[in-house]
Design an enzyme around this catalytic site. Structure first.
Site, PDB file in Angstrom:
ATOM      1  CE1 TYR A  90     -11.298  22.094 -21.307  1.00 18.68           C
ATOM      2  CE2 TYR A  90     -10.842  24.785 -21.705  1.00 18.68           C
ATOM      3  CZ  TYR A  90     -10.734  23.391 -20.744  1.00 18.68           C
ATOM      4  OH  TYR A  90      -9.838  23.478 -19.674  1.00 18.68           O
TER       5      TYR A  90
ATOM      6  CD  GLU B 273      -4.415  24.365 -17.657  1.00 18.22           C
ATOM      7  OE1 GLU B 273      -3.863  25.511 -18.489  1.00 18.22           O
ATOM      8  OE2 GLU B 273      -5.597  24.425 -17.903  1.00 18.22           O
TER       9      GLU B 273
ATOM     10  CD1 TRP C 181      -7.860  24.690 -23.875  1.00 15.04           C
ATOM     11  CD2 TRP C 181      -6.018  24.199 -23.023  1.00 15.04           C
ATOM     12  NE1 TRP C 181      -8.307  23.901 -23.291  1.00 15.04           N
ATOM     13  CE2 TRP C 181      -7.192  23.200 -22.391  1.00 15.04           C
ATOM     14  CE3 TRP C 181      -4.533  23.760 -22.326  1.00 15.04           C
ATOM     15  CZ2 TRP C 181      -6.861  22.397 -21.491  1.00 15.04           C
ATOM     16  CZ3 TRP C 181      -4.655  22.946 -21.485  1.00 15.04           C
ATOM     17  CH2 TRP C 181      -5.657  22.063 -21.164  1.00 15.04           C
TER      18      TRP C 181
END
Length: 197
Positions: free
Chosen positions: A26, A48, A56
């Site tokens: 990522y 988000e 995350w």
């Protein structure tokens, strides 16, 4: 863990980007690279919001599940979801089953479906800091401590989105969106990904 750290290949990276293989991929290929288009930005906005209060990494590992559950985050398709879809989503183990976040995702799609094509893209990108002040024009942060969680631009973006009826987005979520979507470049100085964004 304050400055860029050497990874397995010897390249320097932001410390968080080395925590797992998921983060490396990522960090190196996605985070901080410009994202354009209403559907792509809607996906990032939703993810988000789902991340709020969670790691995350949890979101990254469930990302394909989210995409399957929310029709690839195509605004027009998600806007057609009804009560039965909301119940289906609450039972879907492939996503985060949080009623408030699911309801916000569906409500936001219904709101955005009424916007003209490109409006979400324009609204979000209108809050990118100017070249002299942005993460793209300012000196690279040398440590994680130099990266803010909230900025005046993210506060303004959150207010603008809320004013237009978009739910579940505050200044911190808005700044995370700005970082992830390349409105600012918060890769640390020396990070191999900084020059690629």
């Amino acid at each position: 863990m304050s400055g860029a750290v050497a990874g397995p290949d010897g390249g320097l990276r932001c410390p968080w980007g080395l925590a797992t293989a998921d983060y490396v991929a990522y960090h190196d290929t996605e985070w901080g690279r410009p994202v354009r288009g209403d559907d792509a930005l809607y996906e990032r906005l939703c993810l988000e919001a789902f991340q709020s209060g969670l790691s995350w990494l949890t979101i990254l590992r469930k990302r394909e599940g989210f995409r399957a559950a929310f029709a690839g985050f195509h605004i027009a398709k998600v806007a057609e979801f009804g009560a039965a879809d909301a119940e289906r989503l609450l039972a879907d183990e492939g996503i985060i089953r949080n009623r408030a976040k699911i309801e916000a995702t569906l409500a936001n799609a219904k709101t955005l479906a009424g916007w003209a094509p490109g409006d979400l893209d324009r609204l979000i990108w209108s809050h990118a800091p100017g070249a002299q002040e942005s993460g793209r024009g300012r000196a690279a942060p040398e440590s994680m401590a130099q990266i803010p969680a909230v900025t005046p631009e993210s506060t303004a973006l959150a207010k603008a989105l809320k004013k237009e009826g978009i739910r579940f987005v505050g200044p911190t979520t808005a700044y995370a969106l700005m970082q992830a979507c390349g409105l600012v470049n918060d890769h640390l100085g020396g990070c191999v990904a900084r020059e690629l964004t």
